[in-house]
Write a protein that holds these residues in place. Structure first.
Motif, PDB file in Angstrom:
ATOM      1  N   LEU A  14       0.781  -1.220   0.000  1.00  8.44           N
ATOM      2  CA  LEU A  14       0.000   0.000   0.000  1.00  8.44           C
ATOM      3  C   LEU A  14       0.816   1.274   0.000  1.00  8.44           C
ATOM      4  O   LEU A  14       0.309   2.317  -0.373  1.00  8.44           O
ATOM      5  CB  LEU A  14      -0.925   0.015   1.222  1.00  8.44           C
ATOM      6  N   LEU A  15       2.075   1.222   0.423  1.00 10.78           N
ATOM      7  CA  LEU A  15       2.688   2.468   0.833  1.00 10.78           C
ATOM      8  C   LEU A  15       3.877   2.953   0.042  1.00 10.78           C
ATOM      9  O   LEU A  15       4.496   3.910   0.444  1.00 10.78           O
ATOM     10  CB  LEU A  15       3.119   2.329   2.293  1.00 10.78           C
ATOM     11  N   LEU A 135      -1.521   2.747  -7.506  1.00 10.00           N
ATOM     12  CA  LEU A 135      -1.615   3.223  -6.128  1.00 10.00           C
ATOM     13  C   LEU A 135      -0.282   3.801  -5.661  1.00 10.00           C
ATOM     14  O   LEU A 135      -0.247   4.828  -4.989  1.00 10.00           O
ATOM     15  CB  LEU A 135      -2.048   2.075  -5.224  1.00 10.00           C
ATOM     16  N   LYS A 184      -7.696  11.483  -2.296  1.00 16.96           N
ATOM     17  CA  LYS A 184      -8.143  10.416  -1.409  1.00 16.96           C
ATOM     18  C   LYS A 184      -8.957   9.426  -2.229  1.00 16.96           C
ATOM     19  O   LYS A 184      -9.692   9.802  -3.130  1.00 16.96           O
ATOM     20  CB  LYS A 184      -8.993  10.988  -0.264  1.00 16.96           C
ATOM     21  N   THR A 197      -9.099   3.637   3.468  1.00 20.00           N
ATOM     22  CA  THR A 197      -8.912   4.999   2.976  1.00 20.00           C
ATOM     23  C   THR A 197      -7.441   5.226   2.669  1.00 20.00           C
ATOM     24  O   THR A 197      -6.577   5.014   3.530  1.00 20.00           O
ATOM     25  CB  THR A 197      -9.381   6.034   4.011  1.00 20.00           C
ATOM     26  N   ILE A 198      -7.157   5.641   1.457  1.00 19.19           N
ATOM     27  CA  ILE A 198      -5.795   5.948   1.030  1.00 19.19           C
ATOM     28  C   ILE A 198      -5.760   7.436   0.725  1.00 19.19           C
ATOM     29  O   ILE A 198      -6.361   7.883  -0.253  1.00 19.19           O
ATOM     30  CB  ILE A 198      -5.396   5.137  -0.205  1.00 19.19           C
ATOM     31  N   TYR A 200      -3.636  11.190   0.271  1.00 22.61           N
ATOM     32  CA  TYR A 200      -2.383  11.841  -0.103  1.00 22.61           C
ATOM     33  C   TYR A 200      -2.482  13.303   0.328  1.00 22.61           C
ATOM     34  O   TYR A 200      -2.913  14.157  -0.460  1.00 22.61           O
ATOM     35  CB  TYR A 200      -2.164  11.741  -1.603  1.00 22.61           C
ATOM     36  N   VAL A 215       1.715  10.053   2.488  1.00 22.16           N
ATOM     37  CA  VAL A 215       0.539   9.213   2.295  1.00 22.16           C
ATOM     38  C   VAL A 215       0.096   8.688   3.644  1.00 22.16           C
ATOM     39  O   VAL A 215       0.921   8.412   4.517  1.00 22.16           O
ATOM     40  CB  VAL A 215       0.800   8.044   1.318  1.00 22.16           C
ATOM     41  N   ILE A 217      -2.579   5.812   5.237  1.00 19.58           N
ATOM     42  CA  ILE A 217      -3.462   4.675   4.995  1.00 19.58           C
ATOM     43  C   ILE A 217      -4.212   4.354   6.282  1.00 19.58           C
ATOM     44  O   ILE A 217      -3.607   4.224   7.343  1.00 19.58           O
ATOM     45  CB  ILE A 217      -2.681   3.427   4.566  1.00 19.58           C
TER      46      ILE A 217
END
Length: 256
Positions: A14-15, A135, A184, A197-198, A200, A215, A217
Protein backbone atom coordinates in the motif's frame (compact mmCIF):
# COMPACT_ATOMS: atom_id res chain seq x y z
CA UNK A 1 3.88 -15.54 11.91
CA UNK A 2 0.48 -14.57 10.53
CA UNK A 3 0.60 -11.10 12.09
CA UNK A 4 4.09 -10.59 10.71
CA UNK A 5 2.92 -11.54 7.23
CA UNK A 6 -0.09 -9.21 7.56
CA UNK A 7 2.11 -6.26 8.54
CA UNK A 8 4.56 -6.97 5.76
CA UNK A 9 2.01 -7.39 2.98
CA UNK A 10 -0.10 -4.40 4.02
CA UNK A 11 2.88 -2.08 4.43
CA UNK A 12 4.75 -3.12 1.32
CA UNK A 13 1.85 -3.10 -1.10
CA UNK A 14 0.00 0.00 0.00
CA UNK A 15 2.69 2.47 0.83
CA UNK A 16 5.48 2.71 -1.64
CA UNK A 17 5.35 6.07 -3.33
CA UNK A 18 8.35 8.17 -4.23
CA UNK A 19 9.61 11.55 -3.06
CA UNK A 20 12.64 13.78 -2.67
CA UNK A 21 13.96 15.96 0.15
CA UNK A 22 14.80 18.81 -2.20
CA UNK A 23 11.42 18.89 -3.92
CA UNK A 24 9.00 21.76 -3.46
CA UNK A 25 5.58 21.19 -1.98
CA UNK A 26 2.73 21.76 -4.41
CA UNK A 27 -0.04 23.91 -2.94
CA UNK A 28 -3.46 24.18 -4.54
CA UNK A 29 -4.58 27.77 -5.11
CA UNK A 30 -7.35 29.70 -6.78
CA UNK A 31 -11.01 28.92 -7.33
CA UNK A 32 -12.11 25.45 -8.35
CA UNK A 33 -13.08 25.40 -12.02
CA UNK A 34 -16.50 24.11 -12.97
CA UNK A 35 -15.46 21.19 -15.16
CA UNK A 36 -17.44 18.33 -16.62
CA UNK A 37 -16.83 14.85 -15.27
CA UNK A 38 -15.29 13.88 -18.60
CA UNK A 39 -12.73 16.69 -18.41
CA UNK A 40 -11.90 15.97 -14.77
CA UNK A 41 -11.01 12.37 -15.62
CA UNK A 42 -9.18 13.43 -18.78
CA UNK A 43 -7.01 15.83 -16.75
CA UNK A 44 -6.23 13.11 -14.22
CA UNK A 45 -4.70 10.91 -16.90
CA UNK A 46 -3.11 13.84 -18.70
CA UNK A 47 -1.10 14.48 -15.51
CA UNK A 48 -0.20 10.82 -14.99
CA UNK A 49 3.36 10.03 -13.97
CA UNK A 50 5.71 9.53 -16.91
CA UNK A 51 8.64 7.33 -15.91
CA UNK A 52 10.69 4.28 -16.88
CA UNK A 53 12.22 3.41 -13.51
CA UNK A 54 12.11 4.66 -9.92
CA UNK A 55 14.62 4.21 -7.11
CA UNK A 56 13.98 5.61 -3.64
CA UNK A 57 13.95 5.22 0.14
CA UNK A 58 11.15 5.95 2.56
CA UNK A 59 10.29 5.88 6.22
CA UNK A 60 7.17 4.01 7.34
CA UNK A 61 5.25 4.23 10.64
CA UNK A 62 2.84 1.39 11.41
CA UNK A 63 0.18 1.14 14.16
CA UNK A 64 -2.55 -1.50 14.38
CA UNK A 65 -3.62 -0.72 17.94
CA UNK A 66 -1.64 -3.64 19.38
CA UNK A 67 1.79 -2.99 17.92
CA UNK A 68 3.68 0.07 16.73
CA UNK A 69 6.72 -0.05 14.49
CA UNK A 70 8.77 2.16 12.21
CA UNK A 71 11.26 1.16 9.55
CA UNK A 72 13.11 2.37 6.47
CA UNK A 73 12.71 0.64 3.12
CA UNK A 74 14.28 0.71 -0.31
CA UNK A 75 12.10 0.75 -3.40
CA UNK A 76 12.86 0.04 -7.05
CA UNK A 77 10.32 0.00 -9.85
CA UNK A 78 10.31 -0.57 -13.58
CA UNK A 79 7.11 0.64 -15.19
CA UNK A 80 4.64 -2.16 -15.96
CA UNK A 81 7.29 -4.80 -15.23
CA UNK A 82 8.55 -4.98 -11.65
CA UNK A 83 8.22 -3.64 -8.09
CA UNK A 84 11.07 -4.52 -5.69
CA UNK A 85 11.15 -3.65 -1.97
CA UNK A 86 13.84 -4.43 0.56
CA UNK A 87 14.23 -3.79 4.28
CA UNK A 88 17.58 -3.00 5.90
CA UNK A 89 20.22 -5.69 5.33
CA UNK A 90 17.67 -7.53 3.16
CA UNK A 91 15.99 -8.98 6.24
CA UNK A 92 12.73 -8.88 4.31
CA UNK A 93 12.46 -8.61 0.54
CA UNK A 94 9.53 -8.61 -1.88
CA UNK A 95 9.44 -8.81 -5.67
CA UNK A 96 6.31 -8.34 -7.77
CA UNK A 97 5.74 -8.75 -11.49
CA UNK A 98 2.45 -8.74 -13.42
CA UNK A 99 2.16 -12.51 -12.89
CA UNK A 100 3.89 -13.26 -9.59
CA UNK A 101 4.44 -12.13 -6.01
CA UNK A 102 7.47 -13.41 -4.07
CA UNK A 103 8.97 -12.54 -0.72
CA UNK A 104 11.20 -13.97 1.98
CA UNK A 105 11.94 -13.10 5.59
CA UNK A 106 15.22 -13.72 7.39
CA UNK A 107 13.39 -13.02 10.65
CA UNK A 108 11.78 -16.46 10.67
CA UNK A 109 13.41 -18.16 7.64
CA UNK A 110 10.23 -18.30 5.57
CA UNK A 111 9.31 -17.46 1.98
CA UNK A 112 6.24 -17.15 -0.21
CA UNK A 113 5.76 -17.59 -3.96
CA UNK A 114 2.31 -16.97 -5.41
CA UNK A 115 0.15 -14.31 -7.01
CA UNK A 116 -1.96 -11.31 -6.01
CA UNK A 117 -4.71 -13.37 -4.38
CA UNK A 118 -2.99 -13.18 -0.97
CA UNK A 119 -2.62 -9.41 -1.19
CA UNK A 120 -6.21 -9.06 -2.38
CA UNK A 121 -7.43 -11.05 0.61
CA UNK A 122 -5.77 -8.67 3.07
CA UNK A 123 -6.88 -5.50 1.28
CA UNK A 124 -10.44 -6.65 0.66
CA UNK A 125 -10.58 -6.12 -3.09
CA UNK A 126 -9.11 -7.85 -6.09
CA UNK A 127 -5.76 -6.40 -7.08
CA UNK A 128 -3.35 -6.93 -9.92
CA UNK A 129 0.03 -5.46 -10.79
CA UNK A 130 -1.42 -2.45 -12.59
CA UNK A 131 -3.63 -1.48 -9.65
CA UNK A 132 -0.72 -1.74 -7.22
CA UNK A 133 1.48 0.33 -9.51
CA UNK A 134 -1.20 3.01 -9.88
CA UNK A 135 -1.61 3.22 -6.13
CA UNK A 136 2.11 3.61 -5.58
CA UNK A 137 2.39 6.62 -7.89
CA UNK A 138 -0.75 8.43 -6.74
CA UNK A 139 -3.09 7.45 -9.56
CA UNK A 140 -6.63 6.11 -9.24
CA UNK A 141 -6.69 2.47 -8.24
CA UNK A 142 -9.31 1.66 -10.88
CA UNK A 143 -9.41 2.83 -14.49
CA UNK A 144 -11.75 5.82 -14.38
CA UNK A 145 -12.08 5.89 -18.15
CA UNK A 146 -13.88 2.55 -18.17
CA UNK A 147 -16.84 3.69 -16.04
CA UNK A 148 -19.41 6.46 -15.71
CA UNK A 149 -19.30 8.84 -12.74
CA UNK A 150 -21.20 11.71 -11.21
CA UNK A 151 -18.99 14.53 -9.94
CA UNK A 152 -19.21 17.41 -7.49
CA UNK A 153 -16.87 19.80 -5.73
CA UNK A 154 -16.23 18.92 -2.07
CA UNK A 155 -13.62 20.75 0.04
CA UNK A 156 -11.74 21.99 -3.03
CA UNK A 157 -11.55 18.54 -4.57
CA UNK A 158 -13.45 16.88 -7.38
CA UNK A 159 -15.41 13.97 -5.92
CA UNK A 160 -16.16 11.15 -8.35
CA UNK A 161 -19.05 8.83 -7.47
CA UNK A 162 -19.61 5.75 -9.66
CA UNK A 163 -23.07 5.71 -11.25
CA UNK A 164 -23.03 1.92 -10.95
CA UNK A 165 -20.73 0.43 -8.33
CA UNK A 166 -19.62 -3.10 -7.56
CA UNK A 167 -21.93 -5.39 -5.64
CA UNK A 168 -19.51 -6.27 -2.83
CA UNK A 169 -17.94 -2.87 -2.16
CA UNK A 170 -18.41 0.84 -2.79
CA UNK A 171 -15.83 3.33 -4.03
CA UNK A 172 -15.20 7.07 -3.88
CA UNK A 173 -12.44 9.05 -5.56
CA UNK A 174 -11.37 12.60 -4.68
CA UNK A 175 -9.06 14.39 -7.12
CA UNK A 176 -7.09 17.52 -6.33
CA UNK A 177 -8.67 20.46 -8.16
CA UNK A 178 -5.25 21.96 -8.96
CA UNK A 179 -3.20 19.10 -10.44
CA UNK A 180 -5.90 16.38 -10.64
CA UNK A 181 -3.87 13.75 -8.80
CA UNK A 182 -5.69 11.57 -6.27
CA UNK A 183 -6.29 13.33 -2.96
CA UNK A 184 -8.14 10.42 -1.41
CA UNK A 185 -9.68 7.13 -2.51
CA UNK A 186 -11.93 4.89 -0.44
CA UNK A 187 -13.09 1.29 -0.67
CA UNK A 188 -15.96 0.31 1.62
CA UNK A 189 -17.38 -3.16 2.31
CA UNK A 190 -20.50 -2.33 4.29
CA UNK A 191 -21.53 -5.94 4.97
CA UNK A 192 -18.14 -6.72 6.53
CA UNK A 193 -17.88 -3.23 8.10
CA UNK A 194 -14.53 -2.62 6.44
CA UNK A 195 -13.27 0.72 5.14
CA UNK A 196 -9.93 1.35 3.43
CA UNK A 197 -8.91 5.00 2.98
CA UNK A 198 -5.79 5.95 1.03
CA UNK A 199 -5.09 9.66 1.43
CA UNK A 200 -2.38 11.84 -0.10
CA UNK A 201 -2.32 14.98 2.11
CA UNK A 202 0.36 16.85 0.14
CA UNK A 203 2.13 16.61 -3.18
CA UNK A 204 5.46 17.91 -4.44
CA UNK A 205 7.01 18.73 -7.79
CA UNK A 206 10.08 16.76 -8.82
CA UNK A 207 11.75 17.32 -12.18
CA UNK A 208 8.58 18.89 -13.52
CA UNK A 209 6.19 16.16 -12.43
CA UNK A 210 3.77 15.88 -9.50
CA UNK A 211 4.33 13.15 -6.90
CA UNK A 212 2.90 12.41 -3.45
CA UNK A 213 4.91 13.84 -0.57
CA UNK A 214 3.03 12.03 2.21
CA UNK A 215 0.54 9.21 2.29
CA UNK A 216 -1.78 8.08 5.06
CA UNK A 217 -3.46 4.67 4.99
CA UNK A 218 -6.34 3.85 7.34
CA UNK A 219 -7.88 0.39 7.33
CA UNK A 220 -10.91 0.05 9.60
CA UNK A 221 -12.51 -3.26 10.53
CA UNK A 222 -14.77 -4.36 13.36
CA UNK A 223 -13.03 -3.35 16.60
CA UNK A 224 -9.73 -2.71 14.80
CA UNK A 225 -8.05 0.22 13.05
CA UNK A 226 -4.69 0.05 11.30
CA UNK A 227 -2.87 3.24 10.29
CA UNK A 228 0.25 3.56 8.17
CA UNK A 229 2.10 6.79 7.49
CA UNK A 230 4.90 7.30 5.02
CA UNK A 231 7.53 10.01 4.70
CA UNK A 232 9.09 10.07 1.23
CA UNK A 233 12.79 10.60 1.01
CA UNK A 234 15.54 10.12 -1.56
CA UNK A 235 14.48 9.30 -5.09
CA UNK A 236 15.94 9.07 -8.57
CA UNK A 237 14.18 8.44 -11.86
CA UNK A 238 15.00 6.65 -15.05
CA UNK A 239 18.27 5.16 -13.87
CA UNK A 240 19.25 1.61 -14.68
CA UNK A 241 17.97 -0.58 -11.82
CA UNK A 242 18.46 -4.20 -10.80
CA UNK A 243 16.08 -6.46 -8.86
CA UNK A 244 18.22 -8.98 -6.98
CA UNK A 245 16.07 -11.68 -5.43
CA UNK A 246 17.10 -15.18 -4.39
CA UNK A 247 15.34 -17.25 -1.75
CA UNK A 248 17.99 -18.54 0.69
CA UNK A 249 18.47 -22.29 0.99
CA UNK A 250 16.69 -24.07 3.81
CA UNK A 251 13.79 -21.62 4.16
CA UNK A 252 10.27 -22.89 4.81
CA UNK A 253 7.57 -22.10 2.27
CA UNK A 254 4.46 -20.36 3.58
CA UNK A 255 1.32 -22.12 2.43
CA UNK A 256 -1.82 -19.96 2.33
Amino acid sequence: MKNRIHIFITSMVLLFLVGCKSAQTVVSSGEVANLSTKNIIKNHYRNALNFKTIRGKLKVNFDDGNMKDNFTLSLRMEKDKAIWISAKLSFVKIYMTPTEVKFYSKLDNTYFVGDFKLISRFIGTELDFEKVQNLLIGDALFNLKNEKFDSEVIDNTYALIPKKDFELFKRLFFLDAFHFKVKKQQLAQTAEQRLLTIAYPTYQEITGQIFPKNVEITAKEINKTTTIQVEYRKVTFNEKVRFPFKIPNGYTEIKI
